[in-house]
Design a protein around this motif. Structure first.
Motif, PDB file in Angstrom:
ATOM      1  N   SER A   1       0.802  -1.221   0.000  1.00 27.03           N
ATOM      2  CA  SER A   1       0.000   0.000   0.000  1.00 27.03           C
ATOM      3  C   SER A   1       0.833   1.268   0.000  1.00 27.03           C
ATOM      4  CB  SER A   1      -0.946   0.008   1.210  1.00 27.03           C
ATOM      5  OG  SER A   1      -0.203  -0.106   2.418  1.00 27.03           O
ATOM      6  N   ASP A   2       2.164   1.125  -0.052  1.00 24.61           N
ATOM      7  CA  ASP A   2       3.027   2.307  -0.131  1.00 24.61           C
ATOM      8  C   ASP A   2       4.326   1.938  -0.834  1.00 24.61           C
ATOM      9  OD1 ASP A   2       5.204   1.602   1.912  1.00 24.61           O
ATOM     10  OD2 ASP A   2       3.417   1.465   3.162  1.00 24.61           O
ATOM     11  N   GLY A   3       5.088   2.968  -1.203  1.00 24.53           N
ATOM     12  CA  GLY A   3       6.290   2.781  -2.001  1.00 24.53           C
ATOM     13  C   GLY A   3       7.393   2.008  -1.314  1.00 24.53           C
ATOM     14  N   ILE A   4       7.604   2.271  -0.031  1.00 20.72           N
ATOM     15  CA  ILE A   4       8.685   1.603   0.693  1.00 20.72           C
ATOM     16  C   ILE A   4       8.443   0.097   0.742  1.00 20.72           C
ATOM     17  CG2 ILE A   4       9.808   1.342   2.936  1.00 20.72           C
ATOM     18  CD1 ILE A   4       9.344   4.326   3.406  1.00 20.72           C
ATOM     19  N   ASN A   5       7.212  -0.284   1.110  1.00 22.14           N
ATOM     20  CA  ASN A   5       6.887  -1.705   1.149  1.00 22.14           C
ATOM     21  C   ASN A   5       6.926  -2.326  -0.236  1.00 22.14           C
ATOM     22  OD1 ASN A   5       6.495  -2.054   3.931  1.00 22.14           O
ATOM     23  ND2 ASN A   5       4.408  -1.251   3.824  1.00 22.14           N
ATOM     24  N   ALA A   6       6.605  -1.541  -1.255  1.00 21.41           N
ATOM     25  CA  ALA A   6       6.611  -2.054  -2.630  1.00 21.41           C
ATOM     26  C   ALA A   6       8.013  -2.485  -3.038  1.00 21.41           C
ATOM     27  CB  ALA A   6       6.087  -0.992  -3.582  1.00 21.41           C
ATOM     28  N   VAL A   7       9.016  -1.654  -2.741  1.00 23.68           N
ATOM     29  CA  VAL A   7      10.399  -1.973  -3.101  1.00 23.68           C
ATOM     30  C   VAL A   7      10.864  -3.223  -2.360  1.00 23.68           C
ATOM     31  CG1 VAL A   7      12.781  -1.158  -3.031  1.00 23.68           C
ATOM     32  CG2 VAL A   7      10.952   0.431  -3.650  1.00 23.68           C
ATOM     33  N   GLN A   8      10.525  -3.320  -1.080  1.00 25.29           N
ATOM     34  CA  GLN A   8      10.913  -4.487  -0.288  1.00 25.29           C
ATOM     35  C   GLN A   8      10.205  -5.750  -0.785  1.00 25.29           C
ATOM     36  OE1 GLN A   8       9.859  -3.172   3.663  1.00 25.29           O
ATOM     37  NE2 GLN A   8      11.767  -2.037   3.947  1.00 25.29           N
ATOM     38  N   MET A   9       8.908  -5.622  -1.064  1.00 23.65           N
ATOM     39  CA  MET A   9       8.127  -6.770  -1.513  1.00 23.65           C
ATOM     40  C   MET A   9       8.599  -7.264  -2.880  1.00 23.65           C
ATOM     41  SD  MET A   9       5.715  -8.862  -0.685  1.00 23.65           S
ATOM     42  CE  MET A   9       4.828  -8.028   0.636  1.00 23.65           C
ATOM     43  N   ALA A  10       8.963  -6.331  -3.750  1.00 19.42           N
ATOM     44  CA  ALA A  10       9.445  -6.718  -5.082  1.00 19.42           C
ATOM     45  C   ALA A  10      10.704  -7.563  -4.965  1.00 19.42           C
ATOM     46  CB  ALA A  10       9.704  -5.481  -5.928  1.00 19.42           C
ATOM     47  N   ASP A  11      11.556  -7.234  -4.013  1.00 18.26           N
ATOM     48  CA  ASP A  11      12.797  -7.987  -3.821  1.00 18.26           C
ATOM     49  C   ASP A  11      12.522  -9.383  -3.265  1.00 18.26           C
ATOM     50  OD1 ASP A  11      15.688  -8.202  -3.774  1.00 18.26           O
ATOM     51  OD2 ASP A  11      15.554  -8.043  -1.599  1.00 18.26           O
ATOM     52  N   LEU A  12      11.545  -9.496  -2.376  1.00 18.68           N
ATOM     53  CA  LEU A  12      11.232 -10.773  -1.739  1.00 18.68           C
ATOM     54  C   LEU A  12      10.354 -11.665  -2.617  1.00 18.68           C
ATOM     55  CD1 LEU A  12      10.443  -9.506   1.890  1.00 18.68           C
ATOM     56  CD2 LEU A  12      12.484 -10.739   1.158  1.00 18.68           C
ATOM     57  N   PHE A  13       9.370 -11.055  -3.276  1.00 16.51           N
ATOM     58  CA  PHE A  13       8.365 -11.806  -4.032  1.00 16.51           C
ATOM     59  C   PHE A  13       8.822 -12.142  -5.449  1.00 16.51           C
ATOM     60  CE2 PHE A  13       3.992 -11.610  -6.176  1.00 16.51           C
ATOM     61  CZ  PHE A  13       3.657 -12.911  -5.815  1.00 16.51           C
ATOM     62  N   ASN A  14       9.708 -11.304  -5.997  1.00 17.90           N
ATOM     63  CA  ASN A  14      10.246 -11.497  -7.347  1.00 17.90           C
ATOM     64  C   ASN A  14       9.130 -11.664  -8.386  1.00 17.90           C
ATOM     65  OD1 ASN A  14      12.292 -11.702  -9.255  1.00 17.90           O
ATOM     66  ND2 ASN A  14      12.448 -13.922  -9.041  1.00 17.90           N
ATOM     67  N   PRO A  15       8.277 -10.658  -8.546  1.00 19.79           N
ATOM     68  CA  PRO A  15       7.127 -10.786  -9.442  1.00 19.79           C
ATOM     69  C   PRO A  15       7.510 -10.677 -10.915  1.00 19.79           C
ATOM     70  CG  PRO A  15       7.230  -8.563  -8.573  1.00 19.79           C
ATOM     71  CD  PRO A  15       8.326  -9.336  -7.894  1.00 19.79           C
ATOM     72  N   HIS A  16       6.653 -11.232 -11.784  1.00 18.97           N
ATOM     73  CA  HIS A  16       6.805 -11.043 -13.219  1.00 18.97           C
ATOM     74  C   HIS A  16       6.218  -9.694 -13.643  1.00 18.97           C
ATOM     75  CE1 HIS A  16       6.811 -15.477 -12.721  1.00 18.97           C
ATOM     76  NE2 HIS A  16       7.722 -15.436 -13.669  1.00 18.97           N
ATOM     77  N   ILE A  17       5.114  -9.305 -12.999  1.00 19.24           N
ATOM     78  CA  ILE A  17       4.399  -8.075 -13.325  1.00 19.24           C
ATOM     79  C   ILE A  17       4.222  -7.249 -12.064  1.00 19.24           C
ATOM     80  CG2 ILE A  17       2.246  -7.071 -14.207  1.00 19.24           C
ATOM     81  CD1 ILE A  17       3.579  -8.540 -16.407  1.00 19.24           C
ATOM     82  N   ILE A  18       4.435  -5.935 -12.170  1.00 24.46           N
ATOM     83  CA  ILE A  18       4.130  -5.014 -11.067  1.00 24.46           C
ATOM     84  C   ILE A  18       3.120  -3.993 -11.590  1.00 24.46           C
ATOM     85  CG2 ILE A  18       5.000  -3.283  -9.462  1.00 24.46           C
ATOM     86  CD1 ILE A  18       7.717  -4.681  -9.579  1.00 24.46           C
ATOM     87  N   ILE A  19       1.963  -3.935 -10.945  1.00 22.76           N
ATOM     88  CA  ILE A  19       0.948  -2.939 -11.286  1.00 22.76           C
ATOM     89  C   ILE A  19       1.079  -1.836 -10.248  1.00 22.76           C
ATOM     90  CG2 ILE A  19      -1.515  -2.510 -11.599  1.00 22.76           C
ATOM     91  CD1 ILE A  19      -1.763  -5.496 -12.326  1.00 22.76           C
ATOM     92  N   LEU A  20       1.532  -0.677 -10.691  1.00 24.59           N
ATOM     93  CA  LEU A  20       2.048   0.355  -9.784  1.00 24.59           C
ATOM     94  C   LEU A  20       1.323   1.681  -9.960  1.00 24.59           C
ATOM     95  CD1 LEU A  20       4.300   1.363  -7.822  1.00 24.59           C
ATOM     96  CD2 LEU A  20       5.759   1.660  -9.834  1.00 24.59           C
ATOM     97  N   ASP A  21       0.671   2.132  -8.898  1.00 27.38           N
ATOM     98  CA  ASP A  21      -0.013   3.427  -8.927  1.00 27.38           C
ATOM     99  C   ASP A  21       1.012   4.557  -8.838  1.00 27.38           C
ATOM    100  OD1 ASP A  21      -2.219   5.181  -8.951  1.00 27.38           O
ATOM    101  OD2 ASP A  21      -2.177   5.332  -6.766  1.00 27.38           O
ATOM    102  N   ILE A  22       0.821   5.603  -9.622  1.00 26.39           N
ATOM    103  CA  ILE A  22       1.756   6.734  -9.595  1.00 26.39           C
ATOM    104  C   ILE A  22       1.540   7.602  -8.360  1.00 26.39           C
ATOM    105  CG2 ILE A  22       2.330   8.948 -10.673  1.00 26.39           C
ATOM    106  CD1 ILE A  22       2.227   7.674 -13.342  1.00 26.39           C
ATOM    107  N   MET A  23       0.292   7.969  -8.097  1.00 23.62           N
ATOM    108  CA  MET A  23      -0.005   8.924  -7.032  1.00 23.62           C
ATOM    109  C   MET A  23      -0.144   8.210  -5.691  1.00 23.62           C
ATOM    110  SD  MET A  23       0.079  11.754  -8.627  1.00 23.62           S
ATOM    111  CE  MET A  23      -0.613  12.872  -7.406  1.00 23.62           C
ATOM    112  N   MET A  24       0.939   8.209  -4.924  1.00 21.54           N
ATOM    113  CA  MET A  24       0.925   7.638  -3.581  1.00 21.54           C
ATOM    114  C   MET A  24       1.650   8.588  -2.638  1.00 21.54           C
ATOM    115  SD  MET A  24       1.654   3.557  -4.052  1.00 21.54           S
ATOM    116  CE  MET A  24       3.270   3.837  -4.796  1.00 21.54           C
ATOM    117  N   PRO A  25       1.249   8.613  -1.354  1.00 16.82           N
ATOM    118  CA  PRO A  25       1.957   9.462  -0.388  1.00 16.82           C
ATOM    119  C   PRO A  25       3.363   8.931  -0.126  1.00 16.82           C
ATOM    120  CG  PRO A  25       0.363   8.055   0.731  1.00 16.82           C
ATOM    121  CD  PRO A  25       0.129   7.886  -0.747  1.00 16.82           C
TER     122      PRO A  25
END
Length: 228
Positions: free
Chosen positions: A37-61
């Motif tokens: 639900s936020d950018g910091i967790n997104a970067v960490q999750m991407a490293d752990l989950f290793n997804p093929h696709i990331i659907i990423l909202d631009i406007m986030m706090p």
């Protein structure tokens, strides 16, 4: 859509109802889904989950989607990134695409369109998941580790195969020597970067690309394949 087992999708959005809607829909299609639900967790999750696709909202706090995209690409993440934006503004699209995003969608969007975009990105960037793919005059068959050009199979060494496959899959994108070395030769390669030039020269000979119109050289930037 025929979903391939094991495809991972990371959802990043600060709006809970959008995350819930997409999670339910994508899981029902057979995808493995995680969300942030936020950018910091997104970067960490991407490293752990290793997804093929990331659907990423631009406007986030905090860290917005553009900065998340920049960090992911800087970290060498090769996931296909589809950016979401509520603004139908050219500037938003340009910021996202120039940072490394592969596609964008404007909110609100249909779930069917999102599935079509996901399928397109998977076929373009992860053709090995499908076994065989055609991109312009090239055919790539990972099962045989064979590449054809204009219907004719090319005789390629394992490294030539990996290099040409990379350039074709990333068609339209300039690939620097350092990026090619990191992907094809891996990070532990300790040789000189002119090895890339040697292999490019060999590929051009096999493609009969004397004029360098198939594999283009962008002086000071790298190499690019343009497909019709």
């Amino acid at each position: 859509m025929n979903t391939i087992k094991g495809i991972k999708i990371l959802l990043v959005d600060d709006e809970p109802h959008i995350l819930q809607f997409l999670e339910l829909g994508l899981r029902s299609e057979g995808f493995e889904v995680e969300s942030a639900s936020d950018g910091i967790n997104a970067v960490q999750m991407a490293d752990l989950f290793n997804p093929h696709i990331i659907i990423l909202d631009i406007m986030m706090p905090g860290i917005d989607g553009v900065e998340v995209c920049r960090q992911l690409k800087q970290n060498g993440n090769d996931a296909a990134i589809i950016m979401l934006t509520a603004k139908d503004e050219v500037s938003d699209r340009i910021r996202g695409l120039t940072t490394g995003a592969d596609d964008y969608m404007i909110k609100p969007f249909s779930f069917e369109e999102l599935l079509a975009r996901i399928q397109a990105r998977l076929r373009n960037q992860f053709p090995n998941l499908f076994g065989e793919i055609t991109l312009g005059p090239f055919g790539i068959d990972d099962r045989k580790r064979e590449i054809t050009y204009l219907g004719q199979a090319l005789t390629l060494s394992p490294t030539e195969y990996d290099l040409l496959k990379l350039l074709v899959i990333k068609h339209g994108t300039v690939m620097s020597k350092s990026k090619i070395l990191n992907i094809v030769w891996d990070y532990d390669f300790g040789g000189e970067d002119n090895i890339v030039e040697v292999y490019i020269r060999s590929l051009r000979e096999k493609l009969r690309d004397k004029e360098h119109v198939i594999i283009r050289t962008l002086r000071g930037a790298g190499y690019r394949v343009d497909l019709p």
